[in-house]
Structures are given as C-alpha cells and as structure tokens.
Design an enzyme around this catalytic site. Structure first.
Site, PDB file in Angstrom:
ATOM      1  N   LYS A   1      -9.668   2.222  -1.597  1.00  0.00           N
ATOM      2  CA  LYS A   1      -9.811   1.703  -0.232  1.00  0.00           C
ATOM      3  C   LYS A   1     -11.143   2.106   0.397  1.00  0.00           C
ATOM      4  O   LYS A   1     -11.504   3.280   0.441  1.00  0.00           O
ATOM      5  CB  LYS A   1      -8.644   2.221   0.616  1.00  0.00           C
ATOM      6  CG  LYS A   1      -8.515   1.592   1.994  1.00  0.00           C
ATOM      7  CD  LYS A   1      -7.258   2.117   2.680  1.00  0.00           C
ATOM      8  CE  LYS A   1      -7.045   1.456   4.022  1.00  0.00           C
ATOM      9  NZ  LYS A   1      -5.830   2.000   4.708  1.00  0.00           N
TER      10      LYS A   1
ATOM     11  N   CYS B   1      -4.960  -3.123   3.452  1.00  0.00           N
ATOM     12  CA  CYS B   1      -4.555  -2.903   4.834  1.00  0.00           C
ATOM     13  C   CYS B   1      -5.708  -3.035   5.839  1.00  0.00           C
ATOM     14  O   CYS B   1      -6.153  -4.140   6.141  1.00  0.00           O
ATOM     15  CB  CYS B   1      -3.871  -1.545   4.940  1.00  0.00           C
ATOM     16  SG  CYS B   1      -2.760  -1.377   6.358  1.00  0.00           S
TER      17      CYS B   1
ATOM     18  N   GLU C   1       0.851  -1.195   0.000  1.00  0.00           N
ATOM     19  CA  GLU C   1       0.000   0.000   0.000  1.00  0.00           C
ATOM     20  C   GLU C   1       0.885   1.243   0.000  1.00  0.00           C
ATOM     21  O   GLU C   1       1.957   1.275   0.604  1.00  0.00           O
ATOM     22  CB  GLU C   1      -0.863  -0.012   1.272  1.00  0.00           C
ATOM     23  CG  GLU C   1      -1.705   1.227   1.485  1.00  0.00           C
ATOM     24  CD  GLU C   1      -2.336   1.272   2.874  1.00  0.00           C
ATOM     25  OE1 GLU C   1      -3.316   2.009   3.034  1.00  0.00           O
ATOM     26  OE2 GLU C   1      -1.835   0.592   3.805  1.00  0.00           O
TER      27      GLU C   1
END
Length: 284
Positions: A116, A153, A46
């Site tokens: 995300k 994440c 990321e």
C-alpha cells in the site's frame, strides 16, 4: 482487445476476526465458492488476515511473512485451479511496524504482491502509527488474458495512482478495502470507486470488509461508471459480475478520455505530510 473472453469476477466481503486461522478458513470457503462459480478472479478485502478493531497495535504481533501460514495456506487452497485470488494481509516491517500488502495467488503460487502506497492518516486516524508506507511502483499483472491493476482502500482517493494503472494497461482494477464508517464515508466510497472507473474507462472490482467498524458495500463498476453489482453493507458473501472486452472497447471508443487528455502523469514521489490525529487505525 475484443477477442478476449469475458472475465468472470467474484468480489467477497466478510468481517475479519482477530484469529488468522479463522480468517483463512473464511477466505478458503469463499475461494471454493468462487471456483464452483467458474470465477477467473476473486477479490477479497484489505487486512483479511487479521483485524483488531479495539487495539490496532496488535497487528504488529499478528503480522506474518509471505511464507507464513496464512498466505501459504490460502496458496495451497488454490492449487490445481485457474482462479486467481487477491487478498490483503500484513507483513512485518524492519522497524517493528507492518506492511499493508495485497497478495495475488493462483495454482499454489504467489503471482504478484502490492504494498500500500497511501496510508490512512485522515479523519482523526493514523494508519502510519503501525504501518510503513510503500515506495513501490504501481502493479499490473495478467489474469486470464486481462490486465489487472491493484490499489488498496485509501489509495482510491488519489486519481494519479488510478491513471498510472491505466497507463500500464489496466483493464480491471482490484480494490480491496477496509473502509471505516463515519459521516458521509459511505458516499465517499461510492463516489471514489465510481469516479476511478469512469475517468479511466476501466472496470473496478472493490471489496469492502464489513463488520462493526467497516462499511462493506462491495461494488463492481463498469468503464462508464455504472454499478453492475453491489452487496449490502453488512452482508457477508460474494457478488458476481463479468468484464467484457467488447464493452470495454465500446466505452473507450465513445468516451476516449485516455486518448483526449493533454497531460501525462510523471510521478515524483513525495514524503507524505501528516497532520494531528487522535487515534490509530489499521484500515482505511
């Protein structure tokens, strides 16, 4: 499913610098190494385009569009090859913040993007100070005949997203991350990555950025929750493993949790509630 060829997977980790050009070189070198090892899929961390540990707000100025030099430079590196690379970067958002984006590239082209969904507003940090949460649907795409799902994440803490990827046919989930150090955080990482693989009986290829802020600890976990390969926390480089269709079939036959479940996931998007935070974070 068992007539699929094995998927050869490389997972890379490194400490992202503030300079996007330096990070592009690192990503390109790791990509060349993956191609030399006949990887079908390379998963990179990321936020690999740039990281500002001490002044996270600077990511607003460093963000680039998808046709900016970081993505186009890495895309050009992939031209003429069959290896797919997944890498994290930040795009400018309309309100001055940025969008935390995964980009999948193959043979000079963008195959898909994932923005995300869950922002790291936890453990005294607030990613949302600088980053806009996506409202996109979960993303699954094709790679060498396999179905690859995408998470970033902090997303790994939300099992409903992992199950939605399974519902879309994911056989492997790529999980780029910049997992911030902290009490028990290394344990959380290993537990969550393992749980998402085991409860959905798919492979998880988790790339963790290393360096002075993040734990690294990249992993490749099989559909029965066994870690097949793992990098030491602060060691840059690649780990290698393979996804086997026969193994995936056997896992889902012996542990048919997807078939045995009694409830589906019917997503009703919510407005995230964030509590007080004392600092800002670029990663999770």
């Amino acid at each position: 499913m068992s007539n699929l060829n094995n998927l050869r997977v490389a997972v890379g980790q490194f400490a992202s610098a503030e300079d996007w050009a330096a990070n592009l070189k690192t990503c390109g070198d790791l990509f060349d190494e993956a191609v030399a090892g006949n990887a079908d899929l390379l998963v990179l961390p990321e936020g690999a385009m740039a990281l500002f540990v001490d002044d996270p707000v600077r990511i607003r100025q460093a963000a680039q569009p998808l046709d900016g030099p970081f993505v186009t430079g890495l895309a050009e590196r992939t031209r003429g090859t069959s290896t797919t690379v997944i890498v994290g970067m930040h795009q400018p958002a309309e309100d001055g913040r940025v969008i935390n984006t995964l980009v999948a590239l193959r043979d000079g082209e963008i195959i898909t993007i994932y923005r995300k969904l869950h922002l790291y507003d936890a453990f005294g940090r607030r990613e949302s100070n600088n980053v806009v949460a996506s409202s996109d649907s979960p993303v699954v795409f094709d790679c060498a005949g396999w179905k690859i799902g995408l998470m970033t994440c902090y997303d790994v803490r939300f099992p409903e997203l992992a199950r939605l990827l399974a519902d879309q046919g994911a056989q492997v989930v790529a999980l780029p991350a910049a997992w911030v150090r902290g009490p028990a955080k290394e344990w959380h990482w290993e537990v969550m990555v393992t749980a998402r693989a085991l409860e959905n009986t798919y492979y998880v290829a988790a790339s963790g950025e290393c360096g002075r802020r993040n734990i690294g600890n990249s992993m490749f976990v099989d559909p029965l929750g066994i870690t097949r390969a793992q990098l030491n926390g602060d060691t840059p480089g690649l780990l290698w493993s393979e996804a086997s269709a026969e193994e995936l079939d056997r896992a889902r036959e012996s542990l048919p949790v997807l078939a045995n479940r009694r409830f589906t996931v019917n997503p009703l998007p919510t407005t995230p509630s964030t509590g007080p935070a004392t600092s800002i974070a670029q990663g999770a």
